[in-house]
Design an enzyme around this catalytic site. Structure first.
Site, PDB file in Angstrom:
ATOM      1  CG  ASP A 106      -2.337   0.517   0.758  1.00  0.00           C
ATOM      2  OD1 ASP A 106      -2.345   1.711   0.510  1.00  0.00           O
ATOM      3  OD2 ASP A 106      -3.345  -0.263   0.922  1.00  0.00           O
ATOM      4  CG  HIS A 126      -4.143   2.140  -1.860  1.00  0.00           C
ATOM      5  ND1 HIS A 126      -4.411   3.121  -1.304  1.00  0.00           N
ATOM      6  CD2 HIS A 126      -5.509   2.011  -2.460  1.00  0.00           C
ATOM      7  CE1 HIS A 126      -5.688   3.314  -0.921  1.00  0.00           C
ATOM      8  NE2 HIS A 126      -6.387   2.862  -1.621  1.00  0.00           N
ATOM      9  CD  GLU A 181     -10.294   3.615  -0.787  1.00  0.00           C
ATOM     10  OE1 GLU A 181     -11.194   4.063  -0.194  1.00  0.00           O
ATOM     11  OE2 GLU A 181      -8.768   3.426  -0.723  1.00  0.00           O
TER      12      GLU A 181
END
Length: 756
Positions: free
Chosen positions: A190, A263, A327
């Site tokens: 991440d 990410h 995301e």
């Protein structure tokens, strides 16, 4: 060869006994007053090929009792017939992962459909046995037939934000096996850290695995504070192999997650050429979503990721490889010449289609190795890759969309299955992600009902609990957030749909406490604590009820703010709250307080219980009855208590009817200011008064909301008489450049309206 059914006494001749406190509950089970004693003379026997399960069972017995029992992989006559037998026979047990466990005074017979069924039966044995004395275990007489509701039963653990030792991971896997969870989703990369060794790219270990410091407190708190300490770590490939083998022995599949295309900040820090701007980048030190993602326009990005996935797939035999896909802001892609050229070359209409291209290309590489990808529901954007499985986390919409395309879905719903959310609203709780998911909500979740259309149900593969680690700075805190919510998820995933008895489940959780303690699990004990509800609201008063799921306990309370004791008022019926004050309550059993003290402030003013109308309803996830604005309860800083109303692209425009003409000397309201959560205070907060509810006169206005958090606006005014008060909070609108979420719509959160 062992016969699959062993019985010397008919069921009618046996005396029934109370059910055992198993989690998850089996499909069917009968118990009797017979028992089987595991002693030093007990033999453990199994089919050839079941040596691993046999060794595990021996180890569990030795760990529990200190007895190293003899073991055989052939079935032979044994003196006294005092034996435990493990046997696979799919003609006797018809369901995958299923087993039949029969316990008589003479022997324990565990027959299963497959090797996984044997391990699940062993897990049941571990929950059943009790100490007769220090060196002897006893099992109750039983006949249990069991198999899972869903084939996929998963638990996720993020190790990127906070890193956990190999020993902790192994312990976690042991607990998954005990509660019949068969997939471990290991979130390895991440923005805040890369946790897996990739030999071809050594900077992922030397650079991407580390960050300069870590944020202290919640990300919503500004300015952000940091500890100033370098933090990181990674698992070597040898450690990865060790964990995968450890899980495989317990019939648990390990699914690695390598995040892309978003990410990616940690990886970009090590290899800046993989980003659109070419850096420099810095491994993230706080939590959130970042604009810098893998560049979709450069082939070098795909070369890097394919190389990484090749090494990952060598380490993980899982048929599923998780590639994230969630995301991913498109800001950099929109201004990247290489990405725009890619869109032109591939005839892609927009950046969503570019993400779909990215996922498809990666999926082809994974498919070429005989594997399939899993991604979060954002991989739906622009079209799904063939064979992709979707983890639906933002609600049920993603699940429905994927199932309609005949793709399998794993239900991972954020508001029910994210265990980084608070499980209690008590102020003593350590900082967590923000939401509120008590044990009861996890237990009450039904993925099939959530999916809606029954034609889609065959595509619901199962469910999974998520454990994101932003606020898990210790292993003990990780356990506190996971347990016992994971047990509720395990029962929903395994037990028949008809099994739904929360009070009984709570009692079984309590019965499991000694076992969790023996495994050194720091489990939360919040499920039976006192909660409250506002049953009704009248002019200037509330009627509040107190609740607990604790059996045989009583609630003692005070309304003057003092600490309740064993002699305080006994709660019997809803309480009338007619003046400002703090209600406190404690749970007592045998004159001893159990759990923490409950407390709630109620602020009674002229608006409390008054009729209120809104020009437009709230239109965010922060919805509710209009009365929330006048119920005497201020929304908390955690904004997870269902007290706030949220508005996007819309003003709050409310009219409070006081019922008769009143003298007004103060007006006010609470508004949130958390830019890091896209929560912006209003451009202005305006109050007007009227005698007839039609013609309003300006009374007061606030234009400054400097507090990062809850701005409790209280405006004194010259005394004025009015029946109606209009409150207008004007939405800030689009988030400006340079702020988190720039270009998106801000959210206006408002709570208690005050009129005095």
């Amino acid at each position: 060869m062992l016969m699959g059914v062993y019985s010397t006494t008919s069921a009618q001749e046996k005396k029934a006994a109370a059910p055992a406190a198993l989690i998850p509950l089996p499909v069917s089970a009968t118990y009797n007053t017979d028992s089987f004693v595991i002693s030093a003379h007990t033999a453990v026997m199994a089919d050839p090929g079941n040596e691993i399960a046999l060794a595990l069972l021996q180890g569990y017995i030795a760990e529990e009792s200190g007895m190293p029992l003899p073991a055989k992989t052939t079935f032979v006559k044994h003196p006294g017939n005092n034996r435990i037998t493990l046997h696979i026979d799919s003609t006797l047990v018809k369901h995958a992962e299923g087993y039949r466990l029969q316990i008589t005074p003479e022997q324990v017979s565990l027959t299963a459909y497959d090797a996984a069924g044997i391990l699940h039966g062993i897990g049941t044995l571990r929950q059943l046995w009790r100490h007769k004395n220090a060196a002897t275990l006893v099992l109750p007489g039983a006949d249990i037939y069991d198999y899972p509701r869903f084939g996929y039963r998963g638990m996720h653990l993020d190790v990127s934000r906070h890193f956990f030792s190999v020993n902790f991971i192994k312990q976690f896997i042991d607990q998954l096996a005990l509660y019949k969870i068969n997939n471990f989703h290991w979130h390895l990369t991440d923005d805040q850290g890369w946790r897996i060794e990739i030999k071809k790219y050594p900077k992922l270990q030397s650079v991407a695995a580390w960050r300069d410091q870590t944020m202290i407190g919640h990300k919503k708190e500004l300015p952000h504070r940091f500890d100033g300490k370098k933090y990181g770590g990674y698992y070597t490939q040898e450690q990865i192999k060790e964990v995968v083998a450890y899980a495989a022995a317990r019939q648990i599949n390990v699914i690695p997650e390598i995040e892309m295309p978003g990410h990616a900040l940690a990886a970009l820090t090590a290899y800046p050429s993989l980003g659109c701007t070419k850096g420099p980048y810095k491994t993230a030190q706080f939590w959130g979503i970042f604009d810098d993602v893998f560049c979709a326009g450069n082939d070098s990005t795909f070369t890097f990721l394919e190389d990484v996935l090749d090494e990952v797939m060598e380490l993980f035999p899982s048929s599923y490889i998780h590639i994230g896909g969630d995301e991913c802001p498109k800001v950099r892609w929109a201004h990247c010449s290489a990405c725009q050229q890619r869109m032109k070359d591939e005839h892609l209409p927009d950046e969503d289609a570019l993400q779909s291209y990215f996922i498809h290309r990666i999926s082809e590489r994974v498919n070429s190795k005989g594997r399939n990808i899993i991604g979060w529901d954002e991989i739906l954007e622009g079209g799904l890759a063939p064979g992709a499985t979707v983890m639906s986390w933002r609600g049920v919409e993603g699940a429905v969309a994927a199932a309609k395309q005949q793709h399998h879905v794993i239900m991972t719903q954020e508001d029910k299955l994210y265990f980084d959310y608070y499980q209690s609203l008590y102020p003593e709780e350590k900082t967590a992600a923000g939401g509120y998911t008590p044990l009861k909500d996890v237990y009450g979740y039904d993925p099939l009902k959530a999916a809606g259309d029954t034609a889609l149900l065959p595509y619901i593969a199962g469910i999974q609990g998520q454990m994101w680690s932003e606020y898990l700075d210790t292993e003990a805190q990780a356990q506190y957030m996971i347990y016992p919510r994971m047990l509720a998820m395990a029962e929903r995933a395994w037990s028949p749909q008809t099994v739904r008895d929360y009070p009984d489940f709570l009692q079984r959780v309590k019965a499991q406490a000694p076992l969790l303690k023996k495994m050194h699990i720091n489990a939360a004990q919040t499920a039976e604590e006192i909660t409250y509800a506002v049953d009704s609201i009248a002019k200037g008063q509330l009627f509040v009820s107190l609740h607990t799921d604790a059996v045989g306990a009583e609630i003692r309370y005070t309304t003057d703010g003092s600490k309740p004791g064993a002699k305080s008022n006994l709660y019997k019926a809803p309480l009338k709250i007619a003046q400002t004050g703090t209600l406190k309550a404690a749970l007592y059993q045998n004159n001893q307080q159990r759990y923490r003290t409950f407390q709630q402030l109620f602020t009674i003013n002229k608006a409390t219980g008054a009729a209120i109308t809104l020009k437009g309803p709230p239109n965010t996830k922060f919805t509710g009855n209009n009365n929330l604005l006048v119920n005497g309860i201020a929304g908390s800083l955690r904004y997870n208590d269902q007290q706030w109303l949220g508005f996007s692209k819309r003003d709050l425009d409310a009219v409070v009817d006081l019922g008769s003409e009143q003298t007004i000397q103060q007006v006010g309201a609470d508004v949130l200011n958390y830019h890091w959560q896209k929560m912006w205070p209003p451009a202005s907060l305006e109050f007007e008064v009227s005698a007839d509810g039609v013609h309003f006169t300006p009374l007061a206005r606030a234009d400054s909301f400097p507090v990062n958090g809850s701005n409790k606006i209280r405006l004194k005014v010259s005394p004025v008489k009015a029946r109606y008060v209009r409150v207008v909070a004007r939405n800030h609108g689009v988030i400006p450049a340079g702020e988190y979420g720039a270009g998106g719509n801000s959210m206006l959160l408002v709570d208690e309206i005050i009129i005095n």
